[in-house]
Each structure stands twice: as C-alpha cells, then as structure tokens.
Design a protein around this motif. Structure first.
Motif, short mmCIF file in Angstrom:
data_model
loop_
_atom_site.label_atom_id
_atom_site.label_comp_id
_atom_site.label_asym_id
_atom_site.label_seq_id
_atom_site.Cartn_x
_atom_site.Cartn_y
_atom_site.Cartn_z
N LEU A 53 44.48 -53.82 -101.07
CA LEU A 53 44.30 -54.13 -99.64
C LEU A 53 44.48 -52.88 -98.76
O LEU A 53 44.40 -52.95 -97.54
CB LEU A 53 45.30 -55.20 -99.20
N GLY A 54 44.78 -51.76 -99.41
CA GLY A 54 44.87 -50.49 -98.69
C GLY A 54 46.26 -50.15 -98.17
O GLY A 54 46.42 -49.28 -97.31
N PHE A 55 47.30 -50.82 -98.72
CA PHE A 55 48.65 -50.53 -98.25
C PHE A 55 49.38 -49.54 -99.18
O PHE A 55 49.16 -49.55 -100.39
CB PHE A 55 49.48 -51.81 -98.17
N ASP A 56 50.28 -48.75 -98.57
CA ASP A 56 51.10 -47.80 -99.32
C ASP A 56 52.46 -48.47 -99.55
O ASP A 56 53.28 -48.56 -98.64
CB ASP A 56 51.25 -46.52 -98.47
N PHE A 57 52.65 -49.02 -100.79
CA PHE A 57 53.97 -49.64 -101.03
C PHE A 57 54.92 -48.55 -101.51
O PHE A 57 54.57 -47.70 -102.32
CB PHE A 57 53.88 -50.83 -101.99
N ILE A 58 56.14 -48.57 -100.95
CA ILE A 58 57.06 -47.46 -101.22
C ILE A 58 58.20 -47.86 -102.14
O ILE A 58 58.81 -47.01 -102.78
CB ILE A 58 57.62 -46.89 -99.90
N LYS A 59 58.50 -49.13 -102.18
CA LYS A 59 59.48 -49.59 -103.18
C LYS A 59 59.52 -51.10 -103.21
O LYS A 59 59.02 -51.76 -102.29
CB LYS A 59 60.87 -49.04 -102.88
N THR A 60 60.12 -51.63 -104.28
CA THR A 60 60.31 -53.08 -104.36
C THR A 60 61.79 -53.36 -104.60
O THR A 60 62.51 -52.54 -105.16
CB THR A 60 59.53 -53.69 -105.55
N GLU A 61 62.22 -54.50 -104.15
CA GLU A 61 63.55 -55.01 -104.50
C GLU A 61 63.34 -56.43 -105.02
O GLU A 61 62.70 -57.24 -104.33
CB GLU A 61 64.48 -55.07 -103.27
N HIS A 62 63.84 -56.71 -106.20
CA HIS A 62 63.60 -58.03 -106.78
C HIS A 62 64.59 -59.06 -106.24
O HIS A 62 65.75 -58.73 -105.97
CB HIS A 62 63.71 -57.95 -108.30
N LEU A 63 64.11 -60.28 -106.08
CA LEU A 63 64.96 -61.36 -105.59
C LEU A 63 65.41 -62.19 -106.79
O LEU A 63 64.58 -62.83 -107.44
CB LEU A 63 64.19 -62.24 -104.60
N TYR A 64 66.69 -62.11 -107.08
CA TYR A 64 67.23 -62.81 -108.24
C TYR A 64 68.19 -63.91 -107.80
O TYR A 64 68.81 -63.82 -106.74
CB TYR A 64 68.04 -61.85 -109.12
#
Ligand code: NAD
Length: 484
Positions: free
Chosen positions: A459-470
């Motif tokens: 979609l053209g986005f720059d994702f910089i990090k993820t945090e998982h939901l546990y």
C-alpha cells in the motif's frame, strides 16, 4: 596461607589516592584483617586506549576477591569512553545500588536533623539498558525494560536489607498510574513480597510525590526501593537534603561481587591539596566491612568517625565557624578518627550492627510457572508525514490491509487515538502506531503478521517496527491506547 581477607582496591584519580590512603590507614589502625590487590582504573587506563577504564586483568582480580573498594575516577571529556561504573555494574551483575543518607546534625548542616534513610535502587534495567533508536525524522525511542526476576531480586534485597539492619519500613516508589505494565509489575511484585515480611511495614508512593516528600520531609522514610532512573534522581535528592553528598558512601551489590565507593567524584579542583574529606570513601568501606562479615570492625570505625565529627574536627567542606574546633586536612582527619577508635559518639546515636548475622545476604527467587503465551494481534508502526492533520487518509488506506481476518482497529499518534474518530486538534508527529486484530480477538500466527506487513508495504507505507500483542494465560500483555 594468610588469614586476611583479600579485597581489590583502586586509588582512582584526583583526590582518590589521598582519600584512599586515609581510609586504609583507618582500617589498618582499627585492626581490619585485610590484604589488598591494587588495580589501576580511570584516567590513565582510558588514555591507554582502553575504553572501559579498566584493564582485563583487573576484572580477574574482582572475580577472585569479589569485593572492590574504589576511589572516584575522572571520566575524560569527549566521546568513546564508557562509564567504568556502568561497565562494572553490568559485567558483574551488580543489581542493587544501596545508598544510606543519614543526617549528622548539627555537625553537618541539614534542615532535616532526624533523617536516616536508605535508598535501594535497581541497577541494571529500566531506561539504562541503553537500547535507543531513531525511527523517523521526528521521533526517537529509548526502551524501558523491566523484568520480573529483576524486580523480584531488588525488592527481596530491600526487605532482606531492612531485616538485617533493623529497619522498620520499606517504601516502594513507581509511576504505575501511568506505566501500568512495567512500573505496575514492580509495584505488584512489591505487594506480593511484602506479605512475606509481616514484621516490616510497607507502603507505596507515586514517584513524583515521593520525590517531593524526600525533599521536604526525608525523616518520614526508612528504606526506599525503586527503579533505576527514579533511584538515580531520588538518591541525589536525598543525599543533598541530608547533607551527605560529601560524606555518603554507596554500595553496588551483585550475587557474587560487590563494589563500595564514595558518592562524590574525583574533585579535580582540590586534588593534591591534602584537604579532601575522606568520609565518603570511609563510609563506603564501613558498608564493605559489614558485607564481608566484619560488623564489629565496621561499628568500631563508624562510631570513632562520628565521635570525630562531634569533637568538631572537620575538613574544610563541612567546617562551621563557631561549631568546629579544628579545620583538619585529609590525613589529620584520619589521624583524629584513629585516635578515637574504641570511642562512641555521645550526642548522636551510635551505630550498632548485628554481630551474630555475619553471613552475606542470599537472595533466592521463586521458581517461575510457565504461562501460556498467545499472539492475538500486532501493532505496526509507520513513518508517514503526508497530511498529519487528516488522519482519515492514513486510516482509510490502511483499512485495505486485511491478512487472514486481521483488521485495523485503531491508529494512535504518541499514544492518543486519532483513528477512527480522532480529534483534529490532536498534535501529530510522523510516527503512527496502527493496531491490527481479528474481529473475534482470536489467536493468529507469525505468517499472518508477515502477510500483513507485505500488504502494508504494497500500500506504499514505510513500516518501521512491530510490537506483538500477546496474552499470558489469557491476561492482556499490552496497554490500551488512550481512547481505546
Ligand atoms: P565532584 O563530586 O568531584 O565535585 C563536586 C564539588 O564537591 C567540588 O567542588 C569538589 O571540590 C567537592 N568535593 C567532592 N568531593 C569532596 C571531598 N571528598 N572533600 C571535599 N570536597 C569535595 O563532582 P564533579 O566536579 O562534577 O566531577 C569531577 C569528576 O569526577 C568528573 O570527571 C566526574 O566524571 C567524576 N565523577 C566520578 C564519580 C565516580 O567515580 N564514582 C562520581 C561522580 C563524578
């Protein structure tokens, strides 16, 4: 074989050698059965190109003796040099910083003559992990890590310290009204562990009002246990208001190794003049004697030192016209303490240590019960700086990402919900947290997360990090957004 207890000694920089000599003279005159392994630390070592300020062979000395009496060092200006204290703390797992702050009024000026508190600061975790990242043009991140065993260890240490030293109350300080998970864990552990020590009172204060109370009425506290950053700040506040900046000692204690020092620095402005006050290092050495099972020796020296203060023999930093009887140099002051070995203070309450309990404190952690960890969603952080006021643009575009039922739940900017139904007045940066979950909050897989990231990239986005939901045994392991 020598029956003397071997310790590692470093003379340090600036006034370090002068105050170390005075301190060791007092220990020897008192009859402390010690032998010294002298190592070089600080400026000279840094200038040899060793960025930690301590040579590898010195680490071996600490590994062998397990006890380090250290003078202050001068940290060279400029980049590339690492703090020796931080290196020692981290290398040897010195998890507890212990700093007693006691008033010695009227001999040392303070507005709070009844103060006698000890600050026990967690020393390894929190924002001091040094994990920092610049994630977007506008936003920098410093990670605050709080672990369950780290919290348990320092809190148990605080209660054991209170028990061993005849202290009556332990106060925990956190900011868990805001940091409900990290600081909340520390507070929760404190409440749990406090129940195992019914003979010791306990309470909790939010760190802001807690710090204000330390500055305004330090005499109401006994032992304070807190997280690394709060402890760093509050221990300086406490030392300042009790007048112990020049007199205070501190201990950094680990499961095996412990380091003892003065709280002040190398005072280059008075170095070589023979006028420095050796009391800070001496008080560190007294804590060391208790630690290595020589409480009688510690008591003898502490009481002679207090008697010296009472007799008005003061170094220039605490000299008071009309109250002091003599302005002493470093060695003269040490000699005055030596002459009073065996005497006790008359006007101040003498120090008394438990002479039966000479075993080092052992902190045992409770075994952990394995919990069921389930992944139920993901926060994807995006760098986006197009129209920061029109949250609907980013929101509607991201709604198109839909991997295996994962749907965009909300977007926040610096923790405030801006989509759906954001307020145009909310100030936004280029750092967007986008929360994805399934409609039924079901368990998802890593493959689903990877597929989602692919779609977001598409979609053209720059994702910089993820945090998982546990969740852990079904309990939510992440905070809700403001407005969620
Ligand atoms: P400092 O504590 O050395 O000195 C602050 C002021 O207090 C100075 O005016 C000094 O003369 C006075 N002072 C300090 N100790 C004294 C004593 N025992 N007797 C009489 N007066 C005393 O702090 P600073 O000047 O900010 O730092 C000097 C150096 O020490 C810096 O290189 C700093 O990095 C280092 N430092 C080292 C340690 C350590 O090794 N644990 C701790 C703090 C600062």
């Amino acid at each position: 074989m020598s029956s003397k207890r071997k310790i590692t000694v470093a003379y340090g920089d600036g006034i370090g050698p002068e105050i170390m000599k005075a301190t060791l003279n007092i220990l020897e005159a008192a009859g402390a059965q010690l032998e010294y392994d002298v190592i070089e630390i600080g400026e000279q070592v840094y200038l040899k190109g060793i960025s930690s300020g301590m040579e590898p062979k010195s680490f071996d000395s600490l590994r062998e003796t397990k006890v380090f009496l250290k003078s202050p060092i001068t940290t060279p200006q400029g980049g590339g040099f690492k703090s020796l204290n931080v290196t020692t703390r981290k290398s040897f797992g010195l998890f507890a910083n212990v700093r007693p702050c006691r008033a010695f009024s009227p001999f040392v000026r303070t507005h709070f003559p009844k103060t006698d508190l000890v600050i026990i600061r967690e020393n390894e975790e929190d924002l001091y992990a040094g994990i920092e990242h610049r994630q977007t043009q506008e936003v920098y991140q410093t990670l605050k890590l709080i672990s369950e065993p780290g919290s348990e260890k320092i809190i148990r240490y605080a209660f054991e310290y209170a028990k061993k030293n005849g202290r009556k109350k332990v106060t925990c300080m956190t900011k868990d009204n805001i940091m409900k998970l990290g600081d909340g864990l520390f507070h929760k552990k404190f409440d749990e562990i406090a129940k195992e020590y019914p003979e010791i009172k306990n309470d909790h204060k939010i760190i802001d009002i807690g710090t204000a109370l330390v500055a305004d009425s330090p005499e109401i506290f006994d032992v304070i246990v807190t997280l690394n950053l709060y402890g760093d700040i509050i221990s300086d506040v406490a030392a300042q208001v009790t007048g112990s900046v020049g007199l205070g000692g501190s201990a950094n204690v680990g499961e095996e190794v412990a380091m003892f020092e003065a709280i002040h620095g190398s005072a280059p402005d008075i170095s070589g003049m023979g006028i420095a006050n050796p009391s800070g290092l001496l008080n560190g050495a007294i804590m060391m004697l208790v630690h290595i099972g020589m409480p009688e020796m510690a008591e003898k020296i502490a009481n002679a030192w207090m008697r010296t203060l009472e007799d008005g023999i003061h170094t220039g930093d605490i000299y008071q016209e009309g109250l002091s009887t003599k302005k002493a140099g470093t060695q003269e002051f040490a000699q005055a303490v030596i002459e009073r070995l065996g005497q006790k203070p008359i006007k101040m309450i003498p120090v008394e240590y438990d002479k039966e309990d000479t075993e080092p404190m052992v902190i045992k952690l409770k075994p952990q019960i394995k919990q069921k960890k389930e992944l139920i969603g993901v926060d994807v952080f995006i760098d986006w700086d197009e129209d920061k006021r029109d949250f609907n643009v980013i929101g509607e575009r991201l709604r198109k990402a839909n991997a295996n039922g994962l749907q965009l739940q909300l977007i926040t900017n610096r923790g405030v919900k801006v989509f759906p139904e954001g307020m145009r007045e909310t100030f936004c940066t280029d750092h967007w947290r986008c929360r994805f979950k399934t409609a039924d909050q079901g368990v998802i897989t890593h493959d689903t997360v990877l597929e989602l990231l692919k779609q977001i990239q598409g979609l053209g986005f720059d994702f910089i990090k993820t945090e998982h939901l546990y969740t852990f045994d079904g309990v939510r392991g992440y905070s809700l957004a403001q407005g969620e």
